[in-house]
Scaffold this motif. Structure first.
Motif, PDB file in Angstrom:
ATOM      1  N   PHE A   1      35.531  38.811   9.635  1.00  0.00           N
ATOM      2  CA  PHE A   1      36.152  38.296   8.397  1.00  0.00           C
ATOM      3  C   PHE A   1      35.288  37.190   7.775  1.00  0.00           C
ATOM      4  N   LEU A   2      34.817  36.261   8.623  1.00  0.00           N
ATOM      5  CA  LEU A   2      33.983  35.152   8.124  1.00  0.00           C
ATOM      6  C   LEU A   2      32.626  35.674   7.644  1.00  0.00           C
ATOM      7  N   ALA A   3      32.055  36.593   8.425  1.00  0.00           N
ATOM      8  CA  ALA A   3      30.740  37.151   8.063  1.00  0.00           C
ATOM      9  C   ALA A   3      30.819  37.804   6.685  1.00  0.00           C
ATOM     10  N   ARG A   4      31.929  38.507   6.425  1.00  0.00           N
ATOM     11  CA  ARG A   4      32.121  39.157   5.125  1.00  0.00           C
ATOM     12  C   ARG A   4      32.060  38.150   3.981  1.00  0.00           C
TER      13      ARG A   4
ATOM     14  N   SER B   1      40.320  47.964   7.131  1.00  0.00           N
ATOM     15  CA  SER B   1      40.714  46.803   6.327  1.00  0.00           C
ATOM     16  C   SER B   1      39.613  46.413   5.350  1.00  0.00           C
ATOM     17  N   ASP B   2      40.047  45.875   4.221  1.00  0.00           N
ATOM     18  CA  ASP B   2      39.085  45.316   3.265  1.00  0.00           C
ATOM     19  C   ASP B   2      38.555  43.969   3.734  1.00  0.00           C
ATOM     20  N   LEU B   3      39.257  43.371   4.690  1.00  0.00           N
ATOM     21  CA  LEU B   3      38.961  41.985   5.072  1.00  0.00           C
ATOM     22  C   LEU B   3      37.908  41.856   6.159  1.00  0.00           C
ATOM     23  N   PHE B   4      37.764  42.899   6.979  1.00  0.00           N
ATOM     24  CA  PHE B   4      36.809  42.836   8.103  1.00  0.00           C
ATOM     25  C   PHE B   4      36.430  44.257   8.516  1.00  0.00           C
ATOM     26  N   GLY B   5      35.360  44.344   9.289  1.00  0.00           N
ATOM     27  CA  GLY B   5      34.931  45.644   9.793  1.00  0.00           C
ATOM     28  C   GLY B   5      35.717  46.009  11.043  1.00  0.00           C
ATOM     29  N   VAL B   6      35.977  47.298  11.244  1.00  0.00           N
ATOM     30  CA  VAL B   6      36.628  47.744  12.479  1.00  0.00           C
ATOM     31  C   VAL B   6      35.723  48.750  13.180  1.00  0.00           C
ATOM     32  N   GLU B   7      35.726  48.652  14.504  1.00  0.00           N
ATOM     33  CA  GLU B   7      34.930  49.566  15.303  1.00  0.00           C
ATOM     34  C   GLU B   7      35.482  50.974  15.139  1.00  0.00           C
ATOM     35  N   PHE B   8      34.625  51.945  14.932  1.00  0.00           N
ATOM     36  CA  PHE B   8      35.038  53.340  14.850  1.00  0.00           C
ATOM     37  C   PHE B   8      35.657  53.709  16.191  1.00  0.00           C
ATOM     38  N   SER B   9      36.919  54.135  16.159  1.00  0.00           N
ATOM     39  CA  SER B   9      37.640  54.208  17.434  1.00  0.00           C
ATOM     40  C   SER B   9      37.508  55.553  18.146  1.00  0.00           C
ATOM     41  N   GLU B  10      37.032  56.590  17.442  1.00  0.00           N
ATOM     42  CA  GLU B  10      36.909  57.911  18.080  1.00  0.00           C
ATOM     43  C   GLU B  10      35.625  57.953  18.901  1.00  0.00           C
ATOM     44  N   THR B  11      35.611  58.850  19.883  1.00  0.00           N
ATOM     45  CA  THR B  11      34.377  59.038  20.650  1.00  0.00           C
ATOM     46  C   THR B  11      33.372  59.772  19.783  1.00  0.00           C
ATOM     47  N   ILE B  12      32.170  59.233  19.754  1.00  0.00           N
ATOM     48  CA  ILE B  12      31.129  59.816  18.918  1.00  0.00           C
ATOM     49  C   ILE B  12      30.409  60.917  19.689  1.00  0.00           C
ATOM     50  N   HIS B  13      30.129  62.011  19.010  1.00  0.00           N
ATOM     51  CA  HIS B  13      29.469  63.144  19.649  1.00  0.00           C
ATOM     52  C   HIS B  13      28.129  62.728  20.248  1.00  0.00           C
TER      53      HIS B  13
END
Ligand code: PMV
Length: 363
Positions: free
Chosen positions: A161-164, A191-203
């Motif tokens: 949030f702060l980094a944004r 969220s528009d306020l902060f980044g979220v980790e992509f929660s699915e397992t990546i191929h």
């Protein structure tokens, strides 16, 4: 849903009376679906998703010392590679002003901020994402001294949030290998306020995905990102572009889960060219690509056609080219880059990077 006011701290449980220091590194990131256009307070006009990089990063040491009498102004010194950097201070001053309400202790300390980048100076690689990322996690380490009960989740969310508030895309440089920023239906908790980790397992196709950055032009950009974002207001194609970004992000989600490299290549390249198309159709219009950017793009297309290797390009707001490819094809692609692409780079410079995992505490 988290609101900005959730990041205004209630009373702190501890005092900080001693001087101390923290040191963190934060990486750069490369967007697959691009953020271009923003609303007030660094709210993105459309969602974006990025790979976090591993080698291109900023390392920042933040020394802090309590000031006896609270001052009216922020008190800080700023050093880049050990040398005082006066011309960076206004940007930091602005950042402090923006985050002060979320970090009410800022005026109680004198700070010495010592920062260095792992990538070459003025390489045309923006250091704002990694720089603001590193600053944000350092400040969260100080806040944790005031509030040791703070949860890990709060620490990382608020750091992003702060980094944004420092630099929009910096919020994607904090935690996780693939990060989504901007509220969008296909990604829960986005969220528009902060980044979220992509929660699915990546191929597995995307594991250790490679990004070789070709330094085409190291000069100052003709138009800054700030001005570029601004020009998306009243842009004739903005509305469609913002809608398209939501659709592309939903598609990218499926691609990352299922590992379809052909679809990945076409979506990533289309996003890069769309970003630059928005620049070319702004008023005033501008072009950040250079002739060598196009030479490289054409060579990549030919190489892909001739060999079937799923290598693609993407671009940020500049002339440099990010060459993305699976780890399995590393040798072949690096050979191709050395044989055919480095002639288009300034001083034949390029940087080998790959997917990383986010900010790291160094002390
Ligand atoms: O974070 P800013 O304001 O420097 O904007 C960067 C935007 C792009 O790099 C062009 C795209 C992105 O999503 O990173």
């Amino acid at each position: 849903m988290t609101k900005a006011t959730d990041f205004i701290p209630q009373e702190y449980t501890h005092e900080v009376t001693e001087k101390g220091n923290f040191q963190w590194s934060a990486p750069s990131n490369i967007a697959l679906v691009k953020y271009w256009g923003k609303k007030e307070n660094q709210i993105p006009a459309n969602p974006s998703i990025s790979f976090t990089l591993n080698n291109c990063k900023t390392i920042t040491k933040l020394e802090f010392e309590p000031i006896k009498s609270t001052s009216e102004n922020f008190s800080f010194d700023l050093f880049l590679d050990g040398k005082s950097k006066e011309d960076f201070k206004p940007k930091m001053q602005k950042f402090f002003e923006r985050v002060e309400i979320y970090l009410p202790f800022l005026k109680d300390f004198h700070f010495a901020i010592s920062t260095e980048n792992t990538f070459p100076h003025s390489s045309g690689i923006a250091s704002s994402a990694s720089g603001m990322g590193a600053m944000a996690v350092n400040l969260m380490s100080i806040e944790k001294l005031f509030n040791p009960e703070m949860t890990e989740e709060y620490f990382w969310k608020k750091a992003s949030f702060l980094a944004r508030l420092g630099s929009g895309s910096a919020c994607r440089s904090i935690k996780g290998s693939v990060v989504v920023w901007g509220e969008t239906e296909s990604v829960e908790n986005s969220s528009d306020l902060f980044g979220v980790e992509f929660s699915e397992t990546i191929h597995s196709n995307f594991q250790n995905y490679q990004d070789t950055i070709l330094l085409v032009d190291k000069g100052e950009k003709v138009v800054s990102s700030t001005v570029g974002h601004e020009l998306m207001h009243n842009h004739p194609f903005a509305k469609n572009r913002f809608e398209q970004a939501h659709e592309n992000l939903a598609q990218m989600k499926q691609i990352l889960i299922h590992g379809n490299l052909e679809k990945f290549v076409s979506l990533v390249e289309s996003e890069a060219l769309t970003l630059h198309a928005m620049m070319m159709t702004s008023m005033p219009y501008f072009i950040l690509m250079k002739p060598n950017t196009l030479e490289i793009i054409n060579k990549i297309w030919k190489f892909r056609q001739d060999t079937g290797v799923q290598v693609c390009f993407t671009l940020d707001a500049g002339a440099n080219v990010h060459v993305l490819y699976p780890e399995n094809d590393k040798e072949k692609v690096l050979q191709f880059i050395k044989n055919e692409l480095i002639v288009y780079c300034q001083n034949q410079q390029y940087i080998c990077d790959e997917i990383g995992s986010g900010a790291q505490k160094l002390n």
